[in-house]
Write a protein that holds these residues in place. Structure first.
Motif, PDB file in Angstrom:
ATOM      1  N   GLU A 198     120.444  24.958  46.562  1.00 29.87           N
ATOM      2  CA  GLU A 198     119.122  24.473  46.952  1.00 29.87           C
ATOM      3  C   GLU A 198     118.198  25.660  47.198  1.00 29.87           C
ATOM      4  N   ARG A 199     116.964  25.570  46.702  1.00 31.08           N
ATOM      5  CA  ARG A 199     115.983  26.642  46.853  1.00 31.08           C
ATOM      6  C   ARG A 199     114.677  26.087  47.403  1.00 31.08           C
ATOM      7  N   THR A 200     113.937  26.942  48.085  1.00 32.74           N
ATOM      8  CA  THR A 200     112.640  26.557  48.627  1.00 32.74           C
ATOM      9  C   THR A 200     111.571  26.685  47.548  1.00 32.74           C
ATOM     10  N   LEU A 216     107.224  21.114  43.229  1.00 37.96           N
ATOM     11  CA  LEU A 216     107.701  20.124  42.271  1.00 37.96           C
ATOM     12  C   LEU A 216     109.192  20.292  41.999  1.00 37.96           C
ATOM     13  N   MET A 217     109.622  21.545  41.829  1.00 38.38           N
ATOM     14  CA  MET A 217     110.988  21.806  41.386  1.00 38.38           C
ATOM     15  C   MET A 217     112.000  21.959  42.519  1.00 38.38           C
ATOM     16  N   ALA A 218     111.562  22.257  43.727  1.00 39.85           N
ATOM     17  CA  ALA A 218     112.510  22.427  44.840  1.00 39.85           C
ATOM     18  C   ALA A 218     113.374  21.186  45.050  1.00 39.85           C
ATOM     19  N   PRO A 219     112.830  19.969  44.991  1.00 38.28           N
ATOM     20  CA  PRO A 219     113.700  18.791  45.131  1.00 38.28           C
ATOM     21  C   PRO A 219     114.752  18.676  44.026  1.00 38.28           C
ATOM     22  N   ILE A 224     111.295  29.655  44.350  1.00 35.55           N
ATOM     23  CA  ILE A 224     111.107  29.315  42.941  1.00 35.55           C
ATOM     24  C   ILE A 224     109.830  29.935  42.401  1.00 35.55           C
ATOM     25  N   ALA A 225     108.770  29.927  43.201  1.00 36.13           N
ATOM     26  CA  ALA A 225     107.440  30.317  42.718  1.00 36.13           C
ATOM     27  C   ALA A 225     107.184  31.815  42.760  1.00 36.13           C
ATOM     28  N   THR A 226     107.905  32.543  43.603  1.00 36.11           N
ATOM     29  CA  THR A 226     107.588  33.955  43.832  1.00 36.11           C
ATOM     30  C   THR A 226     108.388  34.859  42.908  1.00 36.11           C
ATOM     31  N   ALA A 248     122.294  20.622  44.031  1.00 38.75           N
ATOM     32  CA  ALA A 248     123.219  21.119  45.042  1.00 38.75           C
ATOM     33  C   ALA A 248     124.238  20.063  45.445  1.00 38.75           C
ATOM     34  N   ASN A 249     123.919  18.789  45.188  1.00 40.44           N
ATOM     35  CA  ASN A 249     124.813  17.699  45.571  1.00 40.44           C
ATOM     36  C   ASN A 249     125.464  17.000  44.386  1.00 40.44           C
TER      37      ASN A 249
END
Length: 511
Positions: free
Chosen positions: A224-226, A205-208, A230-232, A214-215
């Motif tokens: 930008e993160r995968t 949900l949050m990666a986008p 974010i989850a780990t 980032a832009n």
């Protein structure tokens, strides 16, 4: 035909300061002035706009919000008047909004109504926070020369009301960082997911959001993160309030300011503001959920968001499917999910849910974030004339909500909205459980959060129900082994016992 009193947003400006030297960094007032001058330039009028202002309205500072008394500097007695003095103008009205992340959209809705009714004509709405510089200075033992108490009458808009009961505060529910994980676990239970599966879904949900940040040229964390990053939980991405990792939390320690200029169509024509600058507020709404967290029917829905969304879309004549650009309030992932679901946006919808990157990545400037999302939304709508945008805003603990629907397409007829008081009554009369302040006996966990610091778990917050009569209670778990057990096992619905501890702190023990 467009009514000449129809409100339009005609200028926007925003700025981010990343100066590390606290002696060189600008104050919140100075940074706000910079954003205001950008907004004035954006109208095409430049500083000639300032003499036309009849109202300056400012978003409330963190330093004026509840529990901010510990902050040693940065108090402004009438920031709108201070800003007017910097601009060398004396508007008829200097106004100040209430506490809450909903405030910027609330103030835009309020101002639009005032303009439509002829009470105001040319209005500047502005806000800023320099909380990053403030906290850095405090850490260095420095007091910066911020704050003043100028002359002039301050007009307070809205209801400045404490967000928690005494019992809730006793259990540390006055900190949003402790509350939103409660919503997240409740959402997980409602969707029937395991902890592992849900964490990854939150990451997805949050990666986008991070990609959008980032832009964005004003983003605090343009990285930008995968979903996995974010989850780990890691040393760099520790739990803050389980199940939330650091990368899922709003970042308040930012220096950011934003401003928007609003006026009537009639005044915009008179002043010669180019029509390609005009953006119309086609629909809006404001609503509160049941005020106190312990009163809520559940922790995975929001009747207020649902209702205000219905009212805003009815006012505009649009549907959610027509919206091109969306910015859902995103202090924590649970706020995004609740807003998405209540507005009828599918989980797999391809549209981005933010135009800025959201509070964890773009930056959460206290009460002022949504002024940045509105400013960014205006720029995107102008770049694609006829497109439609939606901004939502949320204050306290999924408590106070506002929504705005925007487009460059003119809004025909008289601008008029339904009074929020008319539909607030139905929300206030909605179902809710009885709250037991002094619980005792067998009980089950409704939802929970485990509050961490850099050393690990500190205490857990339990929202539970008594077996005897299903009354709700709030309690803490303080045993280290039980806190770990809460995270290691599926703990929604787990049985235990609750009792009143010392000083009014209720204690829950796992069965």
């Amino acid at each position: 035909m467009v009514d000449p009193r129809t409100p339009v947003l005609v200028g926007v400006g925003q700025i981010t300061q990343k100066e590390k030297d606290v002696e060189k960094a600008k104050s919140p007032l100075d940074l706000m002035e910079d954003a205001v001058k950008l907004a004035a330039k954006d109208t095409g009028l430049g500083e000639a706009l300032f003499g036309k202002l009849d109202t300056i309205t400012c978003v409330r500072f963190i330093t004026d919000s509840p529990d901010s008394g510990r902050l040693p500097f940065g108090k402004y007695g009438n920031i709108a008047q201070s800003l007017a003095n910097k601009l060398n103008v004396q508007p008829a009205n200097t106004c100040y909004g209430p506490t809450g992340g909903n405030t910027p959209q609330y103030l835009v809705n309020y101002t639009a109504e005032r303009i439509a009714e002829g009470d105001q004509s040319v209005v500047l709405v502005a806000g800023s926070e320099c909380f990053a510089t403030m906290m850095r200075a405090i850490g260095q033992g420095k007091t910066l020369p911020w704050g003043e108490d100028p002359e002039g009458k301050r007009i307070d808009i809205g209801n400045e009301r404490i967000g928690v009961t005494d019992v809730e505060k006793k259990h540390k529910l006055h900190f949003p960082v402790n509350c939103y994980p409660l919503f997240e676990n409740a959402i997980r239970g409602q969707k029937g997911r395991s902890v592992e599966d849900h964490q990854l879904e939150v990451g997805k949900l949050m990666a986008p959001f991070t990609k959008v940040a980032a832009n964005h040229p004003q983003a605090w964390f343009p990285t930008e993160r995968t979903p996995e990053e974010i989850a780990t939980p890691t040393e760099q991405n520790r739990y803050i309030g389980y199940p939330y990792t650091k990368y899922m939390n709003a970042i308040m320690q930012v220096d950011q300011a934003a401003a928007v200029v609003m006026m009537s169509v009639e005044k915009a024509r008179e002043l010669g503001v180019p029509e390609d600058k005009w953006v119309y507020l086609h629909g809006c709404g404001d609503a509160n959920d049941l005020w106190y967290l312990t009163e809520r029917e559940n922790f995975h829905s929001s009747p207020a968001i649902r209702t205000m969304g219905q009212k805003a879309f009815a006012m505009s004549g649009w549907s959610i499917e027509e919206i091109d650009y969306i910015d859902l309030y995103s202090c924590f992932p649970s706020a995004v999910q609740i807003g998405r679901d209540e507005l009828g946006i599918p989980e797999n919808d391809p549209r981005d849910l933010t135009v800025t990157g959201g509070l964890p990545y773009f930056g959460g400037a206290g009460n002022d974030y949504v002024l940045h999302s509105i400013a960014t939304m205006i720029e995107k709508l102008r770049a694609k004339p006829g497109s439609k945008g939606l901004c939502t805003a949320n204050g306290w603990y999924v408590t106070k909500h506002s929504i705005g629907l925007y487009s460059t397409t003119p809004k025909e007829g008289k601008w008029q909205r339904e009074s929020p008081a008319d539909y607030q009554k139905d929300i206030d009369n909605g179902p809710h459980p009885r709250m037991e302040e002094n619980p005792d006996g067998a009980a089950k966990i409704e939802t929970f959060a485990v509050v961490h610091d850099h050393k690990g778990p500190q205490f857990a917050i339990i929202m539970g129900r008594l077996d005897a009569d299903d009354a709700r209670f709030v309690a803490h778990v303080t045993d280290a082994a039980e806190m770990q057990n809460l995270m290691d096992q599926e703990s929604l619905g787990r049985p235990g016992t609750v009792s009143a501890g010392d000083g009014g702190l209720n204690i829950f023990k796992l069965a």
